[in-house]
Design an enzyme around this catalytic site. Structure first.
Site, PDB file in Angstrom:
ATOM      1  N   LEU A 127       0.820  -1.209   0.000  1.00 35.86           N
ATOM      2  CA  LEU A 127       0.000   0.000   0.000  1.00 35.86           C
ATOM      3  C   LEU A 127       0.856   1.262   0.000  1.00 35.86           C
ATOM      4  CD1 LEU A 127      -2.770  -1.080   2.528  1.00 35.86           C
ATOM      5  CD2 LEU A 127      -2.706  -1.356   0.048  1.00 35.86           C
ATOM      6  N   ASP A 174       3.527   5.634  -7.113  1.00 35.94           N
ATOM      7  CA  ASP A 174       3.170   5.730  -5.705  1.00 35.94           C
ATOM      8  C   ASP A 174       3.120   7.177  -5.238  1.00 35.94           C
ATOM      9  OD1 ASP A 174       3.199   3.015  -5.876  1.00 35.94           O
ATOM     10  OD2 ASP A 174       5.042   2.729  -4.737  1.00 35.94           O
ATOM     11  N   TYR A 226      12.005  -7.760  -7.736  1.00 35.04           N
ATOM     12  CA  TYR A 226      11.540  -6.559  -8.424  1.00 35.04           C
ATOM     13  C   TYR A 226      12.570  -6.117  -9.458  1.00 35.04           C
ATOM     14  CZ  TYR A 226       9.369  -1.911  -8.844  1.00 35.04           C
ATOM     15  OH  TYR A 226       8.755  -0.766  -9.313  1.00 35.04           O
TER      16      TYR A 226
END
Length: 384
Positions: A127, A174, A226
């Site tokens: 998040l 983000d 990643y």
């Protein structure tokens, strides 16, 4: 327990012996659709959520910085802002200090600061708790230094901090969601042009909720998975002769299958089809509304699971169980390798979906998930 602005100000005064100059806040984000497309110059559709990070701040007369969190008794004391270099700060403090370093790097001088951070954004859940810290500190430093940076300029500051100081090769999604979000809307972001526009996402008005299903499987963007996916994307773009995978369409995939090795092709296919899904989702939200997103969420998750291979057993269990229990759609969200999934549910079905996912995790022997609803919220700014 998350503090109120008044409580955070009192905690700051107790910690530092003087009242803060103000309190600033920045939200976490959920990415509705568009995963790993951001660093491929593609499209994303995140929204700011009603869980945020707050920072109490006060300028100092010298160039030193003290940063601490309500979650730990330890202060990070930096004797001189000029001593900051990439990699010189470890742990969570690299995010706030990285922002100050990035502002200096961009030519904007900030004063020394005392900072106290508090957050309700779950860490490691996908998040973007890291961007929430960065953006809260960025708006605070921007105000206190009177640098007058725009929100889009602060997005670039946050990305520079995360890329260089933290060492995580992330894009601008983000920070853009945290700084540009508005209540009742998602942010449609073109990561190449950095242009954005708000798209209606009135979940309450449609009788819907978005459940975050935090698997409690922690992940870190700075670790190998990643970075390996990013390298595959760069290789695919190079072999296909384009600047970025954004430049390929679904119609180019047949050619790509003949040029790329099998694994690189699957990585490329995810990005190309995911970009198309983001644009389709914008059309759906602008027309039929959020209740029509189910199929796009399902195909997005399957692509991340099978082509990009960033899901895990816990994420798949959460997604499959939520849909079986009545969710309109579900998918993992965030960078992957753990973190959270999201489920779009009718408000009347929320409790049943929550209970079903919790039972499925217990039966599988997984750590109990943390499940909670989120709503699209406004972006970063001063709150006190």
């Amino acid at each position: 327990m998350t503090l109120t602005p008044l409580q955070l100000a009192a905690a700051f005064t107790e910690r530092f012996g003087a009242e803060p100059s103000g309190i600033w806040s920045a939200p976490g984000r959920v990415n509705l659709i568009g995963e790993h497309t951001d660093y491929n110059d593609g499209f994303v559709l995140p929204f700011a959520i009603n869980h945020s990070t707050m920072v109490a701040a006060r300028p100092r007369a010298d160039r030193s910085v003290r940063v601490c969190s309500t979650l730990t008794p330890d202060d990070v004391v930096l004797s001189d802002l000029d001593a900051l270099t990439p990699g010189s700060v470890k742990g969570w403090a690299a995010y706030p200090l990285g922002v100050l370093w990035a502002m200096e790097r961009a030519g904007y001088s900030t004063p020394g600061l005392d900072l106290l951070v508090d957050s309700s954004v779950p860490v490691g859940a996908g998040l973007s708790s890291s961007a929430a810290i960065e953006c809260a500190v960025a708006v605070a430093a921007n105000d206190l230094s009177e640098s007058n940076l725009s929100l889009t300029e602060l997005v670039a500051i946050g990305q520079l901090a995360e890329n260089e100081m933290v060492g995580a090769p992330t894009g601008i999604m983000d920070q853009s969601a945290s700084l540009l979000g508005e209540a009742g809307h998602a942010v449609f972001l073109d990561c190449r042009s950095r242009e954005s526009r708000l798209v209606p996402l009135d979940l309450e008005g449609a009788g819907l909720e978005l459940l975050v299903m935090d698997t409690r499987v922690s992940h870190s963007h700075a670790t190998g998975g990643y970075a390996a996916r990013r390298r595959s994307c760069e290789l695919g773009a190079e072999l296909m002769g384009v600047a970025a995978l954004r430049d390929l369409s679904v119609g180019d995939l047949a050619e790509a299958a003949g040029v790329l090795d099998e694994e690189t092709f699957r990585r490329v296919r995810h990005i190309v089809t995911e970009n198309a899904r983001v644009q389709d989702a914008v059309d759906v939200l602008s027309g039929k509304g959020p209740a029509a997103l189910g199929k796009l969420m399902a195909t997005s998750h399957a692509s991340m699971r099978d082509d990009f291979e960033i899901s895990c057993a816990e994420l798949d269990t959460a997604v499959d169980t939520a849909v079986s229990a009545g969710a309109i759609g579900a998918r993992m969200t965030g960078g992957g390798f753990g973190g959270a999934a999201i489920a779009l549910v009718r408000s009347a079905d929320s409790a049943a979906v929550t209970d079903a996912v919790a039972r499925a995790f217990a039966e599988a022997g997984f750590t109990a998930p943390v499940i909670f609803p989120v709503l699209p919220a406004s972006g970063a700014g001063r709150v006190a």
